[in-house]
Design an enzyme around this catalytic site. Structure first.
Site, PDB file in Angstrom:
ATOM      1  N   SER A 147       0.851  -1.187   0.000  1.00 24.23           N
ATOM      2  CA  SER A 147       0.000   0.000   0.000  1.00 24.23           C
ATOM      3  C   SER A 147       0.885   1.233   0.000  1.00 24.23           C
ATOM      4  CB  SER A 147      -0.891   0.003   1.245  1.00 24.23           C
ATOM      5  OG  SER A 147      -1.500   1.266   1.450  1.00 24.23           O
TER       6      SER A 147
ATOM      7  N   TYR B  67      -2.589  -0.001  10.511  1.00 25.69           N
ATOM      8  CA  TYR B  67      -2.560  -0.368   9.085  1.00 25.69           C
ATOM      9  C   TYR B  67      -1.213   0.021   8.475  1.00 25.69           C
ATOM     10  CZ  TYR B  67      -3.794  -0.353   4.119  1.00 25.69           C
ATOM     11  OH  TYR B  67      -3.814  -0.574   2.753  1.00 25.69           O
TER      12      TYR B  67
END
Length: 271
Positions: free
Chosen positions: A138, A151
């Protein structure tokens, strides 16, 4: 003999799109995910178009399940050529509002899930002196994102894992590459974890992401699947997908400004 790809998180979103793309290029496809019904539906879709697909329900957080899944795949196809680590979970909120269980949810899925699959399959790749490992990361693993701390922590770890493995395994014939998208238009919100200062804060965070996902310019699962395919085909080390390039470059050139904007964007009721 056809090559074989093993894809985690394959029942929907990026994993499903990637399975269809690799199948269209003649790969046997092994699909792994927790949701057995959706996983089998994806496998049936592939088989209906004449492709070889096997669904193996697996919770990547459980190493025993991952080991069994890899062994079943090897028993059926004889070899695996590509591993696509993709299973993941999104988590958002102020750092102090996350429980330890929330932290484990993020790290056990987003990081340990990848490690379990690599650990199970690496001896096979080393014995063959060939293979490809694709870790779908990501932009949150390149650019620190406030209010997504668990995250982003897991994704930064995936970036380190990917780059370290690439350096170590390239001389042994194993290609390792990382894919770095921005937020993607998928149904990831079904499994996402949101925490807030209060009920209004939590709802505003959910609504913000939901609205963002509905924005027409947001990349789709197919865009990431194409990045995965290009990385495998052309042996790319890293692929930053679409709008994530702007985030990465902006953070390099103006890191303080980017962090200020991100804090204001995700702060909500935390003041």
């Amino acid at each position: 003999m056809a090559s074989t790809v093993l894809i985690t998180g394959a029942s929907q979103g990026i994993g499903k799109a990637t399975s269809h793309l690799f199948a269209s290029h003649g790969y046997n496809v092994v699909l792994a995910a927790r949701q057995a019904d959706r996983l089998e539906t994806t496998a049936q879709e592939l088989r209906a178009t004449g492709h070889s697909a096997t669904a193996i329900p697996t919770d990547v957080r459980q190493p025993d399940q991952v080991n069994l899944m890899v062994q079943k795949a090897l028993d059926q196809y004889g070899s695996i050529d590509v591993l696509v680590n993709n299973a993941g979970i999104y988590i958002s909120g102020p750092a102090e509002e996350f429980s330890l269980e929330d932290w484990h949810q993020a790290i056990d899925t987003n990081l340990w899930g990848y490690i379990h699959a690599i650990h199970a399959l690496l001896p096979h790749f080393l014995a063959r002196q060939a293979g490809t490992i694709v870790n779908v990361g990501s932009i949150g693993g390149i650019v620190p994102i406030p209010y997504l701390t668990p995250y982003s922590t897991s994704k930064f770890a995936v970036t380190g894992l990917t780059r370290s493995l690439h350096s170590e395994l390239a001389p042994k014939g194993i290609h390792v590459c990382g894919i770095y998208p921005n937020i993607i238009k998928t149904n990831f919100l079904e499994r996402a974890i949101f925490r807030g200062k209060n009920a209004d804060d939590l709802r505003s965070r959910q609504n913000q992401v939901s609205q963002l996902v509905d924005t027409p310019v947001i990349e789709k699962a197919d865009d990431v699947a194409k990045a995965v395919w290009n990385a495998v085909k052309h042996k790319r080390d890293e692929v930053v997908v679409g709008s994530a390039n702007l985030s990465a470059v902006s953070n390099q050139l103006l890191p303080n400004l980017v962090q200020w904007v991100l804090r204001k964007t995700f702060q909500h009721k935390d003041s």
